[in-house]
Design a protein around this motif. Structure first.
Motif, mmCIF file in Angstrom:
data_model
loop_
_atom_site.group_PDB
_atom_site.id
_atom_site.type_symbol
_atom_site.label_atom_id
_atom_site.label_comp_id
_atom_site.label_asym_id
_atom_site.label_seq_id
_atom_site.Cartn_x
_atom_site.Cartn_y
_atom_site.Cartn_z
ATOM 1 N N UNK A 49 -21.021 -1.471 2.963
ATOM 2 C CA UNK A 49 -21.716 -0.799 4.056
ATOM 3 C C UNK A 49 -22.453 -1.711 5.006
ATOM 4 N N UNK A 50 -23.159 -2.732 4.507
ATOM 5 C CA UNK A 50 -23.990 -3.569 5.371
ATOM 6 C C UNK A 50 -23.144 -4.320 6.399
ATOM 7 N N UNK A 51 -22.102 -5.002 5.926
ATOM 8 C CA UNK A 51 -21.243 -5.754 6.850
ATOM 9 C C UNK A 51 -20.498 -4.809 7.783
ATOM 10 N N UNK A 52 -19.936 -3.735 7.213
ATOM 11 C CA UNK A 52 -19.182 -2.777 8.031
ATOM 12 C C UNK A 52 -20.073 -2.107 9.072
ATOM 13 N N UNK A 53 -21.349 -1.878 8.720
ATOM 14 C CA UNK A 53 -22.273 -1.234 9.660
ATOM 15 C C UNK A 53 -22.488 -2.099 10.895
ATOM 16 N N UNK A 54 -22.572 -3.427 10.700
ATOM 17 C CA UNK A 54 -22.735 -4.322 11.847
ATOM 18 C C UNK A 54 -21.498 -4.289 12.739
ATOM 19 N N UNK A 55 -20.322 -4.301 12.110
ATOM 20 C CA UNK A 55 -19.080 -4.228 12.893
ATOM 21 C C UNK A 55 -19.017 -2.905 13.645
ATOM 22 N N UNK A 56 -19.352 -1.825 12.937
ATOM 23 C CA UNK A 56 -19.296 -0.500 13.537
ATOM 24 C C UNK A 56 -20.306 -0.363 14.672
ATOM 25 N N UNK A 57 -21.507 -0.909 14.463
ATOM 26 C CA UNK A 57 -22.553 -0.790 15.483
ATOM 27 C C UNK A 57 -22.116 -1.449 16.790
ATOM 28 N N UNK A 58 -21.557 -2.654 16.667
ATOM 29 C CA UNK A 58 -21.053 -3.305 17.871
ATOM 30 C C UNK A 58 -19.905 -2.537 18.497
ATOM 31 N N UNK A 59 -19.012 -2.030 17.625
ATOM 32 C CA UNK A 59 -17.855 -1.285 18.106
ATOM 33 C C UNK A 59 -18.205 0.071 18.687
ATOM 34 N N UNK A 60 -19.424 0.532 18.459
ATOM 35 C CA UNK A 60 -19.881 1.796 19.031
ATOM 36 C C UNK A 60 -20.685 1.578 20.309
ATOM 37 N N UNK A 61 -21.668 0.686 20.238
ATOM 38 C CA UNK A 61 -22.626 0.554 21.334
ATOM 39 C C UNK A 61 -22.004 -0.034 22.600
ATOM 40 N N UNK A 62 -21.175 -1.074 22.456
ATOM 41 C CA UNK A 62 -20.612 -1.711 23.650
ATOM 42 C C UNK A 62 -19.683 -0.768 24.418
ATOM 43 N N UNK A 63 -18.666 -0.155 23.771
ATOM 44 C CA UNK A 63 -17.813 0.771 24.538
ATOM 45 C C UNK A 63 -18.562 2.019 25.007
ATOM 46 N N UNK A 64 -19.557 2.465 24.223
ATOM 47 C CA UNK A 64 -20.364 3.612 24.662
ATOM 48 C C UNK A 64 -21.082 3.271 25.963
ATOM 49 N N UNK A 65 -21.676 2.080 26.017
ATOM 50 C CA UNK A 65 -22.371 1.644 27.234
ATOM 51 C C UNK A 65 -21.393 1.505 28.398
ATOM 52 N N UNK A 66 -20.212 0.947 28.125
ATOM 53 C CA UNK A 66 -19.196 0.804 29.172
ATOM 54 C C UNK A 66 -18.777 2.170 29.711
ATOM 55 N N UNK A 67 -18.537 3.107 28.789
ATOM 56 C CA UNK A 67 -18.076 4.434 29.199
ATOM 57 C C UNK A 67 -19.122 5.195 29.988
ATOM 58 N N UNK A 68 -20.370 5.157 29.532
ATOM 59 C CA UNK A 68 -21.445 5.856 30.245
ATOM 60 C C UNK A 68 -21.643 5.244 31.627
ATOM 61 N N UNK A 69 -21.620 3.920 31.712
ATOM 62 C CA UNK A 69 -21.770 3.250 33.009
ATOM 63 C C UNK A 69 -20.652 3.645 33.959
ATOM 64 N N UNK A 70 -19.424 3.659 33.446
ATOM 65 C CA UNK A 70 -18.285 4.062 34.283
ATOM 66 C C UNK A 70 -18.436 5.503 34.743
ATOM 67 N N UNK A 71 -18.942 6.365 33.861
ATOM 68 C CA UNK A 71 -19.122 7.764 34.217
ATOM 69 C C UNK A 71 -20.097 7.973 35.360
ATOM 70 N N UNK A 72 -21.065 7.071 35.490
ATOM 71 C CA UNK A 72 -22.029 7.175 36.591
ATOM 72 C C UNK A 72 -21.531 6.513 37.872
ATOM 73 N N UNK A 73 -20.542 5.607 37.748
ATOM 74 C CA UNK A 73 -20.062 4.868 38.911
ATOM 75 C C UNK A 73 -18.818 5.480 39.548
ATOM 76 N N UNK A 74 -17.929 6.035 38.716
ATOM 77 C CA UNK A 74 -16.677 6.593 39.228
ATOM 78 C C UNK A 74 -16.960 7.875 40.002
ATOM 79 N N UNK A 75 -16.297 8.094 41.138
ATOM 80 C CA UNK A 75 -16.485 9.357 41.880
ATOM 81 C C UNK A 75 -16.262 10.571 40.978
ATOM 82 N N UNK A 76 -17.195 11.501 41.014
ATOM 83 C CA UNK A 76 -17.120 12.660 40.114
ATOM 84 C C UNK A 76 -15.861 13.482 40.361
ATOM 85 N N UNK A 77 -15.331 13.441 41.579
ATOM 86 C CA UNK A 77 -14.122 14.211 41.891
ATOM 87 C C UNK A 77 -12.925 13.739 41.074
#
Length: 429
Positions: free
Chosen positions: A105-133
């Motif tokens: 769990x400890x090692x996998x949690x670090x891998x998972x945390x990075x694999x969650x937070x970075x793409x989540x941040x990328x996706x949310x940022x894109x959602x605010x930048x891309x035209x809503x249409x």
């Protein structure tokens, strides 16, 4: 006293005939293309999605050879497909090996945390930048951005496990870590999908978010402390197929009634049932029906909703490429960073990033949910399903290249000779 009730007319004969023909053609095409995909070492879901693409507006529709089902017929097909996806997600819950999570769990949690937070941040940022249409004209911008973040951060245990198994890599330590990190990703993904879906139906308010989190916590507590002991008693008597099916469907109905996505209820029920089912192998007939009939029909329907002709618009194509790059790059970078901070070597980190990038069925389910809720429009939906297809295609060659550069250990050789529980629980393609 007898109360007379006017009987509801059955489905008209012409509607029934049309439904049977459409379901038969969709399923037949999905099965043929799914098997062709497997012949060339691709996940079956790729071929099943392509069946819908072939029969939908992208190919036959563009050639004016078929205009697809009308709204009422589509609802009939949808109902059948939803039954399949709920059972598929419920059975996916059986794939979670919580002992593996506790062990690594400890090692996998670090891998998972990075694999969650970075793409989540990328996706949310894109959602605010891309035209809503280009994403959805109806939904709230914040909800759309959060949903896009969830879509980009999910992984897919079934696809990852099947890919590793087919490549004879599941015994490798880095593969076990990747699979465990994907388990954590999936749990977080279903939680986030439930919260964002509730926001999509009731609006983005602090009270809504707090209420959704409380409802999710209540569902988990009821599942553990009420459903689990009841299921333990029920499943000891006779065949488990019917009780498991009923519990998964009722669990899905319960969460749907709470404005939480039905797939979350199915997933939680699957995880709980996996811990109390005396003989999981008795569910093999149910798996066969779901994996060979109901799930392929669902994914063919998902492909049927894709309209690749929209990519002819340069602006749409640019957004699609951008989201695809963010999805692949964000997941790979995040998992690589987490693996590096966990002390893994360069090539082990690359293998983690490649493995966790496989989105497959989970990404399709997320996309279908967003389309149904009105959070995504047809263009955004098509783009996210493309992410599922492309990442499932690119995972095997990248994994092979990275794993060839990682030295075998004695522990891995022993694990190869004595398959672990997780190796025996990888049946969902």
């Amino acid at each position: 006293m007898v109360i007379a009730v006017n009987p509801i007319a059955p489905l008209p004969a012409d509607r029934l005939l049309t439904f049977l023909l459409q379901a038969g053609v969709l399923l037949g095409t999905a099965l043929v293309l799914g098997r062709l995909a497997q012949r060339v070492n691709l996940p079956a879901v790729v071929g099943e999605l392509c069946a819908g693409v072939l029969l939908g507006p992208s190919v036959l529709g563009a050639l004016n050879l078929w205009h697809g089902p009308d709204v009422e017929q589509m609802h009939l097909l949808d109902a059948t497909g939803q039954l399949g996806v709920l059972l598929l997600v419920g059975l996916s819950g059986f794939e979670l090996d919580m002992r593996l999570v506790r062990k690594r769990g400890a090692t996998a949690a670090k891998i998972s945390l990075g694999g969650l937070l970075v793409p989540l941040a990328f996706g949310v940022s894109a959602g605010f930048l891309i035209p809503l249409s280009l994403l959805s004209d109806e939904a709230d911008r914040t909800v759309v951005a959060l949903f896009l973040g969830v879509a980009l951060c999910v992984s897919a245990i079934p696809v990852i496990a099947k890919t590793l198994l087919d490549m004879n890599l599941l015994h490798r330590t880095v593969s076990q870590l990747t699979l465990t990190a994907a388990v954590i990703d999936d749990i977080f993904g279903w939680l986030m999908l439930s919260v964002v879906s509730a926001m999509a139906t009731t609006g983005f308010r602090a009270g809504t978010v707090f209420g959704s989190v409380l409802n999710i916590a209540a569902v988990v507590l009821v599942a553990v402390f009420v459903l689990r002991p009841v299921a333990r008693v029920v499943l000891r008597r006779g065949s488990a197929i019917a009780p498991v099916t009923v519990i998964i469907l009722l669990g899905a109905a319960a969460t749907q009634a709470l404005d939480i996505e039905a797939v979350f209820g199915a997933f939680v029920c699957g995880v709980v049932l996996a811990s109390v089912t005396p003989r999981p192998e008795t569910l093999a007939p149910l798996r066969t029906v779901v994996l060979t009939v109901l799930a392929p029909l669902y994914f063919a329907l998902a492909g049927l909703r894709m309209d690749l002709t929209a990519l002819a618009d340069p602006q749409v194509a640019a957004v699609a490429v951008g989201i695809l790059v963010l999805a692949i790059g964000g997941k790979f970078l995040g998992a690589w960073i987490g693996a590096t901070f966990s002390g893994l070597t360069k090539w082990e980190a690359v293998a983690c990033g490649a493995g966790m990038n496989a989105r497959g069925v989970i990404e399709v389910i997320v996309a279908m949910t967003g389309l149904r809720l009105g959070v995504l429009n047809g263009t955004a939906y098509t783009t996210i399903v493309l992410v599922a297809i492309v990442t499932s295609l690119m995972a095997p060659p990248l994994l092979r290249r990275a794993m060839d550069r990682i030295e075998h250990t004695a522990e891995e050789q022993m694990r190869r000779n004595w398959p672990s529980v997780s190796e025996k629980k990888t049946e969902i393609p």
